[in-house]
Design an enzyme around this catalytic site. Structure first.
Site, PDB file in Angstrom:
ATOM      1  N   CYS A  95       0.841  -1.205   0.000  1.00 15.93           N
ATOM      2  CA  CYS A  95       0.000   0.000   0.000  1.00 15.93           C
ATOM      3  C   CYS A  95       0.878   1.258   0.000  1.00 15.93           C
ATOM      4  O   CYS A  95       1.480   1.576  -1.020  1.00 15.93           O
ATOM      5  CB  CYS A  95      -0.983  -0.048   1.167  1.00 15.93           C
ATOM      6  SG  CYS A  95      -2.365   1.127   0.999  1.00 15.93           S
ATOM      7  N   HIS A 185      -3.523  -5.208   0.214  1.00 11.95           N
ATOM      8  CA  HIS A 185      -3.034  -5.595   1.537  1.00 11.95           C
ATOM      9  C   HIS A 185      -3.063  -7.116   1.674  1.00 11.95           C
ATOM     10  O   HIS A 185      -4.091  -7.683   2.078  1.00 11.95           O
ATOM     11  CB  HIS A 185      -3.904  -4.974   2.638  1.00 11.95           C
ATOM     12  CG  HIS A 185      -3.617  -3.539   2.921  1.00 11.95           C
ATOM     13  ND1 HIS A 185      -2.633  -3.134   3.811  1.00 11.95           N
ATOM     14  CD2 HIS A 185      -4.191  -2.416   2.443  1.00 11.95           C
ATOM     15  CE1 HIS A 185      -2.608  -1.813   3.869  1.00 11.95           C
ATOM     16  NE2 HIS A 185      -3.534  -1.347   3.046  1.00 11.95           N
ATOM     17  N   GLU A 187      -1.819  -8.824   3.934  1.00  9.16           N
ATOM     18  CA  GLU A 187      -1.904  -9.181   5.359  1.00  9.16           C
ATOM     19  C   GLU A 187      -3.311  -9.017   5.926  1.00  9.16           C
ATOM     20  O   GLU A 187      -3.576  -9.455   7.046  1.00  9.16           O
ATOM     21  CB  GLU A 187      -0.917  -8.336   6.177  1.00  9.16           C
ATOM     22  CG  GLU A 187      -1.375  -6.930   6.539  1.00  9.16           C
ATOM     23  CD  GLU A 187      -1.234  -5.884   5.439  1.00  9.16           C
ATOM     24  OE1 GLU A 187      -1.246  -4.678   5.765  1.00  9.16           O
ATOM     25  OE2 GLU A 187      -1.121  -6.276   4.254  1.00  9.16           O
TER      26      GLU A 187
END
Length: 238
Positions: A95, A185, A187
């Site tokens: 990001c 993202h 994660e």
């Protein structure tokens, strides 16, 4: 001895999600790294960047900051990333980290002309992804979690664009043999994405969008997470 990974912390999650800890923890857990396999440096709050440290690779987190604001800590981090990329250290920017890496290597970052991209989005791999160490073998289209206002408007010279969405032409790129940026993202789980949509519901409403509808479209994104784990495995082979 297995070398640790460096995580450059460039920002904090939205306030309502901090009870789940911060980006470095989310990344470490999603990447399958043990607590002692990651070293976190909070560059946003002035922590010194390592000089000559031995790491398997470096991962740059997301942030609420804007690369175009050119904060001192951000520009120092960009210089460090530029040097690290040229030295061949495996890098993964997520990001804000994706945008910062692109900026560091001479790309252009700015407000996305389409405005905010938020929620579970569909990524489309480019043909060049077929032989990329992080993306090879993944489905041509797969879902990923995203929340951002700025984008990489022009990838760095010599970079290979690997993935796009309907909203963002450069959702992932590789520069050289061992530096990657991903706008999404990897994660984030569904809990993280739902939390971000709730936190941004007023902003979405001002933009004529329904947070409820965005939330209804949130799904699991296992292929996106595989990209993060593949980075860790690949970096350890270099």
């Amino acid at each position: 001895m297995t070398l640790p990974f460096l995580i450059l912390e460039t920002g904090q999650p939205v306030a309502s999600m901090r009870r789940h800890r911060g980006f470095p923890h989310w990344i470490r857990v999603a990447a399958g790294l043990a607590a002692d396999a990651a070293h976190v440096v909070d560059v946003e709050h002035g922590a010194a960047l390592p000089q000559g440290g031995r790491f398997a690779g470096a991962i740059v987190t997301g942030s609420a900051a804007m690369v175009t604001d050119r904060h001192d800590w951000s520009e120092r981090s960009a210089q460090w990333l530029r040097d690290a990329a040229h030295a061949g250290l495996p890098l993964l920017g997520i990001c804000y980290g994706h945008q910062l890496l692109a900026h560091a290597l001479g790309g252009e970052v700015g407000d996305n002309p389409g405005g905010r991209e938020m929620g579970t989005v569909e990524l489309q791999l480019q043909p060049q992804a077929a032989d990329d160490p992080l993306f090879a073998g993944l489905p041509q289209r797969f879902p990923a979690q995203a929340t951002h206002l700025q984008s990489v408007l022009r990838a760095p010279a010599g970079a290979t664009v690997l993935a796009s969405s309907a909203h963002d032409a450069c959702h992932a790129f590789r520069w050289g043999a061992s530096a990657w940026g991903v706008q999404f993202h990897p994660e984030f789980g569904t809990t993280h994405m739902h939390g971000y949509v709730r936190a941004r519901r007023d902003a979405l409403a001002r933009e004529g969008r329904s947070a409820r509808q965005v939330a209804a479209g949130i799904t699991a994104t296992p292929h996106a997470r595989r990209v993060l784990r593949r980075f860790v495995r690949h970096a350890r082979t270099l």
